[in-house]
Write a protein that holds these residues in place. Structure first.
Motif, PDB file in Angstrom:
ATOM      1  N   HIS A   9       3.991 -11.299   6.223  1.00 38.87           N
ATOM      2  CA  HIS A   9       4.395 -11.148   4.726  1.00 38.87           C
ATOM      3  C   HIS A   9       4.693  -9.798   4.260  1.00 38.87           C
ATOM      4  O   HIS A   9       5.805  -9.546   3.500  1.00 38.87           O
ATOM      5  CB  HIS A   9       2.871 -11.565   3.862  1.00 38.87           C
ATOM      6  N   PHE A  10       4.147  -8.937   4.846  1.00 38.51           N
ATOM      7  CA  PHE A  10       4.525  -7.488   4.104  1.00 38.51           C
ATOM      8  C   PHE A  10       6.060  -7.281   4.822  1.00 38.51           C
ATOM      9  O   PHE A  10       6.853  -6.761   3.988  1.00 38.51           O
ATOM     10  CB  PHE A  10       3.677  -6.525   4.779  1.00 38.51           C
TER      11      PHE A  10
ATOM     12  N   PHE B 135       8.496  -9.070   6.276  1.00 38.77           N
ATOM     13  CA  PHE B 135       9.651  -9.978   6.259  1.00 38.77           C
ATOM     14  C   PHE B 135       9.944 -10.591   4.852  1.00 38.77           C
ATOM     15  O   PHE B 135      10.965 -10.763   4.484  1.00 38.77           O
ATOM     16  CB  PHE B 135       9.113 -11.241   7.268  1.00 38.77           C
ATOM     17  N   LEU B 136       8.816 -10.720   4.086  1.00 35.83           N
ATOM     18  CA  LEU B 136       8.745 -11.295   2.858  1.00 35.83           C
ATOM     19  C   LEU B 136       8.859 -10.178   1.683  1.00 35.83           C
ATOM     20  O   LEU B 136       9.635 -10.161   0.758  1.00 35.83           O
ATOM     21  CB  LEU B 136       7.915 -12.254   2.579  1.00 35.83           C
ATOM     22  N   ALA B 137       7.859  -9.394   1.609  1.00 34.12           N
ATOM     23  CA  ALA B 137       7.621  -8.647   0.679  1.00 34.12           C
ATOM     24  C   ALA B 137       8.545  -7.081   0.430  1.00 34.12           C
ATOM     25  O   ALA B 137       9.121  -6.645  -0.297  1.00 34.12           O
ATOM     26  CB  ALA B 137       6.159  -8.096   0.417  1.00 34.12           C
ATOM     27  N   ALA B 138       8.648  -6.487   1.951  1.00 35.89           N
ATOM     28  CA  ALA B 138       9.160  -5.358   2.213  1.00 35.89           C
ATOM     29  C   ALA B 138      10.639  -5.001   1.680  1.00 35.89           C
ATOM     30  O   ALA B 138      10.957  -3.874   1.110  1.00 35.89           O
ATOM     31  CB  ALA B 138       9.151  -4.948   3.587  1.00 35.89           C
ATOM     32  N   PRO B 139      11.418  -6.086   1.598  1.00 33.55           N
ATOM     33  CA  PRO B 139      12.576  -6.002   1.216  1.00 33.55           C
ATOM     34  C   PRO B 139      12.781  -5.532  -0.269  1.00 33.55           C
ATOM     35  O   PRO B 139      13.749  -4.596  -0.514  1.00 33.55           O
ATOM     36  CB  PRO B 139      13.508  -7.167   1.451  1.00 33.55           C
TER      37      PRO B 139
ATOM     38  N   HIS C 134      -0.793  -5.593  -1.878  1.00 27.77           N
ATOM     39  CA  HIS C 134       0.215  -5.064  -0.542  1.00 27.77           C
ATOM     40  C   HIS C 134      -0.710  -3.887   0.068  1.00 27.77           C
ATOM     41  O   HIS C 134      -0.807  -3.958   1.238  1.00 27.77           O
ATOM     42  CB  HIS C 134       1.566  -4.358  -0.689  1.00 27.77           C
ATOM     43  N   TYR C 135      -1.042  -2.910  -0.506  1.00 26.24           N
ATOM     44  CA  TYR C 135      -2.093  -2.188  -0.099  1.00 26.24           C
ATOM     45  C   TYR C 135      -3.224  -2.508   0.753  1.00 26.24           C
ATOM     46  O   TYR C 135      -3.551  -2.321   1.647  1.00 26.24           O
ATOM     47  CB  TYR C 135      -2.181  -0.773  -1.009  1.00 26.24           C
TER      48      TYR C 135
ATOM     49  N   VAL D 138       4.795 -12.047  -8.487  1.00 23.66           N
ATOM     50  CA  VAL D 138       4.198 -13.116  -7.887  1.00 23.66           C
ATOM     51  C   VAL D 138       4.129 -13.020  -6.339  1.00 23.66           C
ATOM     52  O   VAL D 138       3.145 -13.298  -5.404  1.00 23.66           O
ATOM     53  CB  VAL D 138       5.270 -14.555  -7.979  1.00 23.66           C
ATOM     54  N   ARG D 139       5.193 -12.436  -5.623  1.00 25.98           N
ATOM     55  CA  ARG D 139       5.276 -12.299  -4.313  1.00 25.98           C
ATOM     56  C   ARG D 139       3.882 -11.366  -3.801  1.00 25.98           C
ATOM     57  O   ARG D 139       3.320 -11.479  -2.630  1.00 25.98           O
ATOM     58  CB  ARG D 139       6.466 -11.364  -3.966  1.00 25.98           C
TER      59      ARG D 139
END
Lengths: 314, 138, 450
Positions: free
Chosen positions: C108-109, C111-115, C338-339, C445-446
């Motif tokens: 999640h962090f 691949f999906l969110a970090a971009p 995220h944190y 949302v992410r």
């Protein structure tokens, strides 16, 4: 040159997409050098109605190859699938939901109206809830496999599909050759000890563990079907094996048929019952045999149970 | 117009198919609803064939083999009998009434039994209505 | 009649959803909807199936967190059949859950969110993704791919099948862990622990400091929280414990899992297939109004970090203290998911190391024999996306007669709607917006990792 690729998911769980990510070391060159993803909701942000969300026409970009996971259960799935067929030169059905309906096609064995209502009337839902119907895609009359709706060029079943086989198929497209895929049954790839027929009279539920010695490798364990457990290896397509072992068998757990039937149009439940009967086992001892179609309930395999008429009920 | 059922009959080459031939030359009448598929032995009728027929719109399926003990391949019809139990048991699972399927035995010299079997299943299925009528209704 | 902006589909999430933003004639946000698009019927079609088969069916609710459904279902069926797994059976299940949490959080962090953070929320959509990270930060990307793969392979070695697992069984686990496997898995878990510490440091440097303003504002709402805590000391638990429902004012009610229906109700809106759980026991009804929400609580990492008294492992506890020092308890900012996700990543790695150091994990008594019977069982685990509840009733043959599932993500459907409303309303004014801005709405949302 990188091959333009589209990934889409329909009535699915994203396990197929995770299987793609599990390709391992080859993943990075595959995603960045060999393939050029032009639309893939799980990984990138291309939108159906334009990036500003103000388009009026539903659009998926043209591509050389499209991978679609999931069966077809709503009008939106159908729209996406039709668009993919139109835009992709090679359309690959990825995973057992796309090839045979998969687990969600168990819904085909239920009364549709009662079923959907039941989902919104549970122990915890507020009283009087009904099935949502505003701005959500309406369900079709049943769950379909992709090839019931459009022509499919290549079938890659599995729940999830084997990452090695996904890589093989994608590289075959990149290299413009035919992929090498298995075509036998799970039993053909299973190393357990088989002693012969006729050993089992009654089929047992998996309520105790199989008999094996912890330190023994799998090829020293007796076949689970011959131990008396329902194991669907004989009627299930090979392909799951990683490191030479069918994956469930590696966990010392019997097969439940997640790669679908050996022949694409086969019927796993019928074949299993036929196999048990011809082996002299009591096929009536199988509890809930309809769930042997849990992975292949599309193509008309599972239907709601017929309600008996008043006369039949007596 | 009344409902005319479609009946698929799997007839063994050695008994019922010959009996059907004989019925023809003897000008015996049987319902035109029956479509005959000749097989070399009733034992080769896999359950999938029966289900396939029903799923493709047959309203009834009948398998006709030689009298038990008289199989040209020793025990083909006993296999057919074992399979028949599976079929009868499973039809309901696939949403079909068990009465849409029947297995029966006769010899090549018994066209009357054949006519009776054909008439019997046709009339029974006619009363039941079309296969999957419930699907069509809703 | 104003215009409607469609964000369809919401991307880089696990699932099928779209956002519709309705503008009024002045181009300001009149209304927003997060439409959950998928409807599959698991609660219905498990009926009639033998209960011991359910843990291998419900995995297909989610291919990213199949282990969570697998284990919650196993626990529920244990309870329905009245069977207690031996200690090693529970340990093996929990170890698998931890491994699954590890790969899930990395996925999640990074691949999906970090971009959104590494490449920027306004970067063009064609590069704002994991492939873009590979090009921009090849070393980081290679390491991330390797670590996620390592976690998946650890699951495969221990349990045969990593995606849609089968090794959890009613009464325990299907195969024991060998001593050689234990040592290898321990080494690998230590490698992942190192990586998890690096991941949080990296995120503190490149994300949480650089995007301070975004984090404090984007999609921020005020809600309660739901999580699982240790029965004795209130510390963070994922496999087993007591449920804790916290109000925004930080007052708490604790309850045992099988009483969940006394506390949680589900609201249904006609415009979403996703049911919206709410805190029924607060007796304030249900409202998604961001200014005056009623019954709304959140789940997932931020919630768990908020409700727990402490974390039982040292490195994660140190991070928790630092986090609370800055953001307080309960922390409400949506992007802090995220944190807290990365704090929890450290915890699950530490906990995996701790369990793999125990010698009793290799005990060969791993499964108690089960007998089918009529009963009812509730099984709860903390999935990456929140408190996951499986509730089954069986008949005398041990087949399912009734099922109720409250899936981790669904707790957050109401809150996500509120966050989308907040984000869209503050970002879109006078009909002026662009693709980057819409992506920021999606980022709200992410964060929930739906």
């Amino acid at each position: 040159m990188a091959v333009r690729t589209v990934l889409e998911w329909l009535n699915s769980c994203s396990g197929c997409e995770i299987a793609i990510l599990n390709i391992g070391e080859a993943l990075v060159p595959l995603l960045t050098r060999h393939l050029e993803l032009v639309h893939a909701p799980i990984l990138m942000d291309h939108k159906y109605l334009g990036q500003r969300g103000d388009g009026t026409e539903f659009n998926i970009p043209e591509a050389e190859v499209g991978l679609v996971s999931g069966g077809v259960a709503t009008v939106e799935h159908l729209q996406v699938l039709l668009q993919m067929r139109e835009k992709c030169r090679i359309l690959i059905a990825l995973g057992t939901c796309a090839t045979h309906g998969g687990i969600p096609a168990l819904m085909n064995g239920q009364d549709r109206k009662e079923g959907w209502e039941g989902v919104f009337q549970t122990r915890t839902t507020d009283p009087g809830c009904s099935v949502p119907d505003v701005e959500v895609p309406a369900p079709l009359d049943r769950v379909y496999a992709c090839d019931e709706k459009v022509e499919i060029d290549l079938f890659l079943p599995g729940c999830p599909p084997n990452p090695a086989l996904i890589a093989e198929v994608l590289m075959a497209v990149v290299e413009d050759r035919d992929p090498v895929l298995p075509h036998k049954s799970v039993c053909d790839t299973c190393p357990v000890i088989r002693e012969g027929k006729g050993a089992v009279s009654v089929v047992r539920r998996f309520l105790v563990n199989a008999e094996f010695l912890a330190e023994d490798p799998i090829d020293r364990m007796r076949c689970l079907l011959e131990q008396g457990f329902m194991c669907m290896g004989p009627v299930t397509a090979a392909g799951c094996a990683g490191g030479g072992l069918p994956r469930c068998i590696a966990a010392r757990v019997p097969c439940r048929g997640c790669f679908g039937p050996v022949r694409r149009d086969g019927n796993q439940m019928l074949d299993m019952m036929n196999a048990l009967a011809s082996n002299g086992s009591d096929f009536k001892s199988v509890v809930d045999r309809r769930s042997l179609l849990r992975f292949s309930g599309a193509h008309g395999g599972l239907r709601p149970l017929r309600r008996k008429s008043a006369a039949e009920r007596g | 117009m009344g409902f005319e059922p479609k009946i698929i009959a799997f007839c063994c080459n050695w008994c019922s198919y010959a009996a059907a031939d004989l019925a023809g030359t003897a000008r015996m009448q049987y319902p035109h609803n029956v479509r005959i598929i000749r097989v070399m032995c009733s034992g080769m009728v896999h359950p999938e064939l029966v289900l396939d027929a029903l799923s493709h719109g047959a309203d009834g399926v009948i398998v006709l083999g030689c009298h038990l003990g008289e199989c040209h391949y020793q025990d083909g019809n006993r296999k057919a009998l074992a399979r028949s139990e599976v079929i009868t048991e499973l039809l309901e699972d696939f949403g079909y009434e068990t009465e849409r399927y029947e297995i029966s035995w006769l010899s090549s010299s018994e066209p009357d039994r054949l006519v009776k079997a054909f008439t019997g299943i046709t009339e029974r299925v006619r009363k039941m209505g079309p296969v999957n009528a419930r699907d069509l209704a809703g | 009649m104003g215009t409607v902006i469609n964000i369809a589909p919401i991307t880089r999430i696990e699932g099928h959803a779209k956002i519709a933003i309705h503008l009024d004639d002045q181009g300001n946000v009149r209304d927003t909807f997060l439409h959950i698009q998928s409807l599959r019927g698991f609660e219905k079609f498990v009926e009639g199936r033998p209960a011991e088969e359910i843990p291998r069916i419900v995995t297909r609710i989610c291919g990213i967190c199949p282990w969570m459904h697998h284990l919650a279902a196993n626990k529920a069926v244990d309870a329905a059949f009245g069977v207690t797994p031996p200690p090693a059976g529970h340990l093996l299940r929990e170890i698998c859950q931890l491994f699954a949490h590890i790969t899930d959080k990395i996925l999640h962090f990074f691949f999906l969110a970090a971009p959104d953070f590494i490449l920027g929320p306004d970067a063009d959509y064609s590069v704002r993704n994991v492939m873009g990270i590979v090009k921009a930060e090849p070393e980081l990307a290679a390491r991330v791919v390797k670590m996620r793969q390592l976690g998946q392979m650890m699951l495969e070695r221990l349990a045969g099948k990593a995606i849609h697992p089968v090794a959890g069984v009613v009464g325990g686990f299907s195969r024991p862990m060998l001593e050689a496997e234990r040592q290898e898995l321990l080494r690998d878990a230590e490698t992942l622990l190192d990586f998890s510490c690096y991941a949080l440091d990296f995120a503190k440097d490149t994300v949480f400091t650089r995007y301070k303003d975004v984090i404090s504002e984007l999609g921020a709402i005020t809600t309660g929280f739901l999580g699982t805590v240790d029965r004795d000391d209130g510390s963070l638990r994922l496999y087993d414990g007591r449920q804790r429902l916290m109000k925004a004012d930080s007052s708490c009610i604790d309850f045992e899992g099988d009483r969940y229906a006394d506390h949680i109700g589900e609201h249904v809106e006609p415009w979403s297939y996703g049911k919206m759980p709410y805190a029924k026991s607060w007796q304030e009804g249900f409202s998604l109004d961001p200014a005056a929400p009623a019954g709304i609580y959140r789940s997932n990492t931020l919630a768990r970090i908020n409700v727990c008294e402490k974390i039982s492992t040292p490195k994660a506890q140190a991070e928790l203290e630092e986090f609370r020092g800055v953001f307080g308890r309960p922390a409400q900012q949506t992007l802090l998911y995220h944190y807290t996700r990365l704090i929890e990543l450290i915890y699950v790695c530490e906990r995996a190391v701790e369990l793999l150091q125990r010698e009793d994990v290799t005990d060969t008594r791993i499964r108690a024999a089960a007998e089918p019977r009529a009963g009812r069982g509730v099984g709860i685990v903390e999935a990456p996306r929140g408190t996951l509840i499986h509730d089954y009733t069986t008949d005398s043959n041990g087949c399912i007669t009734k099922a109720n599932l409250i899936v981790g993500t669904t707790h957050n459907i109401g809150p996500m709607n509120m966050s989308v409303r907040r984000a869209a309303t503050s970002l879109i004014k006078g009909g002026v917006y662009d693709a980057g801005l819409l992506n920021k709405v999606e980022m709200a949302v992410r964060a929930y990792d739906p």
